[in-house]
Write an enzyme that holds these catalytic residues in place. Structure first.
Site, PDB file in Angstrom:
ATOM      1  N   HIS A  99      60.247  77.397  55.835  1.00  0.00           N
ATOM      2  CA  HIS A  99      61.455  75.215  56.036  1.00  0.00           C
ATOM      3  C   HIS A  99      61.596  75.431  58.019  1.00  0.00           C
ATOM      4  O   HIS A  99      61.478  76.576  58.488  1.00  0.00           O
ATOM      5  CB  HIS A  99      62.888  75.434  55.657  1.00  0.00           C
ATOM      6  CG  HIS A  99      62.620  75.414  54.021  1.00  0.00           C
ATOM      7  ND1 HIS A  99      62.729  76.732  53.408  1.00  0.00           N
ATOM      8  CD2 HIS A  99      62.316  74.340  53.274  1.00  0.00           C
ATOM      9  CE1 HIS A  99      62.544  76.284  52.054  1.00  0.00           C
ATOM     10  NE2 HIS A  99      62.333  75.418  51.649  1.00  0.00           N
ATOM     11  N   ASP A 102      63.859  77.380  58.498  1.00  0.00           N
ATOM     12  CA  ASP A 102      64.689  78.704  58.790  1.00  0.00           C
ATOM     13  C   ASP A 102      64.021  79.733  59.572  1.00  0.00           C
ATOM     14  O   ASP A 102      63.955  80.726  60.186  1.00  0.00           O
ATOM     15  CB  ASP A 102      63.120  79.239  57.215  1.00  0.00           C
ATOM     16  CG  ASP A 102      63.602  78.896  55.618  1.00  0.00           C
ATOM     17  OD1 ASP A 102      64.518  78.379  55.805  1.00  0.00           O
ATOM     18  OD2 ASP A 102      62.471  78.260  55.457  1.00  0.00           O
ATOM     19  N   GLU A 230      57.188  69.209  44.763  1.00  0.00           N
ATOM     20  CA  GLU A 230      58.222  70.334  44.126  1.00  0.00           C
ATOM     21  C   GLU A 230      59.307  70.018  42.776  1.00  0.00           C
ATOM     22  O   GLU A 230      60.333  69.067  43.468  1.00  0.00           O
ATOM     23  CB  GLU A 230      58.322  71.571  44.959  1.00  0.00           C
ATOM     24  CG  GLU A 230      59.097  72.681  44.424  1.00  0.00           C
ATOM     25  CD  GLU A 230      59.390  73.791  44.893  1.00  0.00           C
ATOM     26  OE1 GLU A 230      60.216  74.202  44.867  1.00  0.00           O
ATOM     27  OE2 GLU A 230      58.946  74.198  45.804  1.00  0.00           O
ATOM     28  N   GLU A 266      57.072  75.568  40.525  1.00  0.00           N
ATOM     29  CA  GLU A 266      57.975  76.942  40.394  1.00  0.00           C
ATOM     30  C   GLU A 266      58.690  76.810  38.935  1.00  0.00           C
ATOM     31  O   GLU A 266      58.695  76.615  38.060  1.00  0.00           O
ATOM     32  CB  GLU A 266      59.599  76.871  41.373  1.00  0.00           C
ATOM     33  CG  GLU A 266      59.516  77.922  41.290  1.00  0.00           C
ATOM     34  CD  GLU A 266      61.034  78.617  42.543  1.00  0.00           C
ATOM     35  OE1 GLU A 266      62.288  78.293  41.637  1.00  0.00           O
ATOM     36  OE2 GLU A 266      61.357  77.268  43.404  1.00  0.00           O
ATOM     37  N   HIS A 269      61.647  76.710  38.359  1.00  0.00           N
ATOM     38  CA  HIS A 269      62.272  75.350  37.588  1.00  0.00           C
ATOM     39  C   HIS A 269      62.072  74.791  36.885  1.00  0.00           C
ATOM     40  O   HIS A 269      62.290  73.645  36.176  1.00  0.00           O
ATOM     41  CB  HIS A 269      61.717  74.829  39.545  1.00  0.00           C
ATOM     42  CG  HIS A 269      62.227  74.788  40.292  1.00  0.00           C
ATOM     43  ND1 HIS A 269      61.671  74.296  41.533  1.00  0.00           N
ATOM     44  CD2 HIS A 269      63.605  75.731  40.824  1.00  0.00           C
ATOM     45  CE1 HIS A 269      62.288  74.639  43.122  1.00  0.00           C
ATOM     46  NE2 HIS A 269      63.506  75.609  42.250  1.00  0.00           N
ATOM     47  N   ASP A 294      55.050  78.805  43.286  1.00  0.00           N
ATOM     48  CA  ASP A 294      55.985  79.470  43.452  1.00  0.00           C
ATOM     49  C   ASP A 294      56.098  80.545  42.216  1.00  0.00           C
ATOM     50  O   ASP A 294      56.322  80.385  41.158  1.00  0.00           O
ATOM     51  CB  ASP A 294      57.013  78.535  43.817  1.00  0.00           C
ATOM     52  CG  ASP A 294      57.464  77.752  44.905  1.00  0.00           C
ATOM     53  OD1 ASP A 294      56.695  78.411  46.287  1.00  0.00           O
ATOM     54  OD2 ASP A 294      58.314  77.789  45.109  1.00  0.00           O
ATOM     55  N   ASP A 305      69.786  79.499  39.056  1.00  0.00           N
ATOM     56  CA  ASP A 305      67.850  79.698  40.126  1.00  0.00           C
ATOM     57  C   ASP A 305      68.108  80.218  40.944  1.00  0.00           C
ATOM     58  O   ASP A 305      68.190  80.702  41.383  1.00  0.00           O
ATOM     59  CB  ASP A 305      67.675  78.217  40.955  1.00  0.00           C
ATOM     60  CG  ASP A 305      65.828  77.943  41.303  1.00  0.00           C
ATOM     61  OD1 ASP A 305      65.590  79.188  40.419  1.00  0.00           O
ATOM     62  OD2 ASP A 305      65.393  77.407  41.835  1.00  0.00           O
ATOM     63  N   ASP A 307      65.668  83.006  41.388  1.00  0.00           N
ATOM     64  CA  ASP A 307      63.946  83.271  42.281  1.00  0.00           C
ATOM     65  C   ASP A 307      64.102  84.791  42.438  1.00  0.00           C
ATOM     66  O   ASP A 307      64.573  85.407  43.473  1.00  0.00           O
ATOM     67  CB  ASP A 307      65.277  82.856  43.698  1.00  0.00           C
ATOM     68  CG  ASP A 307      65.110  80.921  43.277  1.00  0.00           C
ATOM     69  OD1 ASP A 307      63.824  80.292  42.749  1.00  0.00           O
ATOM     70  OD2 ASP A 307      65.657  80.927  44.729  1.00  0.00           O
ATOM     71  N   ASP A 337      58.570  82.900  46.222  1.00  0.00           N
ATOM     72  CA  ASP A 337      60.339  81.677  46.445  1.00  0.00           C
ATOM     73  C   ASP A 337      61.141  83.044  45.090  1.00  0.00           C
ATOM     74  O   ASP A 337      61.472  82.210  44.825  1.00  0.00           O
ATOM     75  CB  ASP A 337      59.645  80.600  46.038  1.00  0.00           C
ATOM     76  CG  ASP A 337      61.170  79.838  46.151  1.00  0.00           C
ATOM     77  OD1 ASP A 337      61.869  80.526  46.811  1.00  0.00           O
ATOM     78  OD2 ASP A 337      60.920  78.635  46.127  1.00  0.00           O
TER      79      ASP A 337
END
Length: 435
Positions: A99, A102, A230, A266, A269, A294, A305, A307, A337
């Site tokens: 991003h 980031d 996404e 993802e 998700h 992802d 989430d 991750d 991710d």
């Protein structure tokens, strides 16, 4: 400065590897179905979870031990890039994603933020030119800053909409500069908190207008990436418009965006939407919209989430089957991710976690390729639908029947006999591919 001086370059050593810094299953150059494993998987490392997380959660402070903090935000940003490319080199990963926030400090104004992005992407480009690492995709973070409290392209504030446009314009410029292969849109604030004060149709129209502006600008600067939406059903927004693959495709088709947009899917998700990962991939595949993955996983006992790094071979195998059945994931890839757990706070956990994820998907690829070679699912599906390959079924598929003719046929039947699906047996056979 070497940030991971005690970690060697990770090599494939096979299942009997003695070193924890070794791949036991991911053999990049191994030929599977006619091409190297690395070209099937196209692994990517995510800058955000890898470099900007600190291990904090709503109940506790950060735990991660990191050695790249500088005396100024820009010094820290450059240190992070240095450390990140060292991680890529150790893992042999050929792609990365980020991003905008980031990689560059946001500063005190949009102007300062855009200038910082220019400085940092110059720095990143130098690293890319030196190492040969490529940009899988980048995106604009339009969900963290308070400006986007009511959304970005679905906001109720035209000034905010303009700020979002400026940020995405810079993102497209950066992607062209770094030769990005894809560009992603994840609408964390594109949705609603309460329907009582929301004009959903107006917001979706504005979102489509925004995407058309993106298409127009990309053509203007002669930049032709694969654009990806996404899906995610919720978090941080109560109801997000790109709820799942089917919902996102309904939006794409309604606004005639099929020629420009596919999906970045993802695993976690999918879990939040009440689907399996393979379900989402199958939906996208059926729309010819499987763009990129992802690669992570969620906790089925939690409602958010998480991750986590992917270690579920069952899910990885079925996901890779969908990828192979689609003909491959390029120009997309498998982006991790994922973030290390709060208790995995050591520096080398970043390397170990990626090894775990890469080995998991390597095992999934091998199993999926064997299933394709054996026509495992193809035979199962052909047998299940065999009544449509001849007789009245074939007539139906060839559009040679109507309601009247089928009624006459039904009246001539002396009962109907269905076949068992033997689903438990099929699951047992599938397990044989996973060992």
């Amino acid at each position: 400065m070497d940030y991971f001086e005690n970690v060697p370059k990770v090599q494939y050593e096979g299942k009997n590897a003695k070193s924890k810094y070794a791949f036991r299953h991911y053999n990049p150059e191994e030929i599977i179905m006619g091409k190297p494993m690395k070209d099937h998987l196209r692994f990517s490392v995510a800058f955000w979870h890898t470099m900007t997380e600190d291990g904090s959660d709503p109940f506790g402070d950060g735990t991660y031990q990191r050695n790249w903090e500088g005396s100024t935000p820009m010094e820290t940003a450059k240190n992070r890039v240095d450390a990140f490319f060292e991680i890529l080199e150790k893992l042999g990963a050929e792609y990365f994603c980020f991003h905008d926030v980031d990689i560059a400090p946001q500063g005190d104004s949009l102007k300062e933020f855009l200038e910082n992005i220019d400085v940092m992407t110059d720095y990143i480009k130098g690293k890319m030119d030196k190492t040969g690492v490529k940009l899988l995709w980048n995106t604009a973070n339009m969900f963290t800053h308070p400006t986007f409290v009511n959304g970005a392209a679905t906001t109720n504030n035209a000034d905010v909409y303009s700020m979002a446009a400026a940020q995405v314009k810079k993102g497209l410029d950066v992607s062209k500069k770094l030769n990005g292969e894809n560009y992603v849109f994840w609408g964390g604030r594109e949705g609603y908190e309460n329907l009582l004060n929301t004009d959903m149709n107006f917001e979706l129209d504005n979102l489509a207008r925004f995407y058309q502006m993106v298409i127009d600008y990309a053509q203007k600067i002669d930049y032709h990436p694969q654009f990806l939406i996404e899906p995610k059903p919720k978090e941080p927004t109560k109801h997000q418009y790109d709820y799942d693959a089917a919902t996102a495709m309904a939006f794409i088709q309604k606004y005639n965006l099929e020629d420009s947009f596919k999906l970045n899917l993802e695993a976690n998700h999918a879990t939040l939407a009440g689907h399996t990962f393979e379900h989402e991939l199958n939906v996208a595949k059926n729309y010819n919209a499987l763009g990129s993955l992802d690669a992570n996983q969620g906790d089925l006992l939690l409602g958010w989430d998480t991750d986590e790094f992917p270690t579920d071979i069952y899910t990885a195998t079925l996901a890779m089957y969908e990828v192979l059945d689609f003909g491959g994931i390029a120009p997309g890839g498998l982006n991790f991710d994922a973030k290390v757990r709060r208790t995995s706070f050591a520096m080398d956990d970043l390397i170990l976690a990626h090894i775990a994820g890469m080995d998991t998907y390597a095992r999934g690829l091998r199993a999926a390729a064997k299933m394709k070679d054996d026509n495992f699912f193809e035979q199962i599906i052909a047998n299940r639908y065999e009544s449509f390959s001849s007789g009245i079924g074939k007539q139906i598929v060839e559009n040679k029947e109507d309601l009247e003719s089928l009624t006459n046929y039904a009246l001539s039947l002396n009962g109907v006999e269905n076949k068992s699906g033997h689903i438990e047996h099929l699951k047992s056979l599938l397990n044989d591919y996973l060992v």
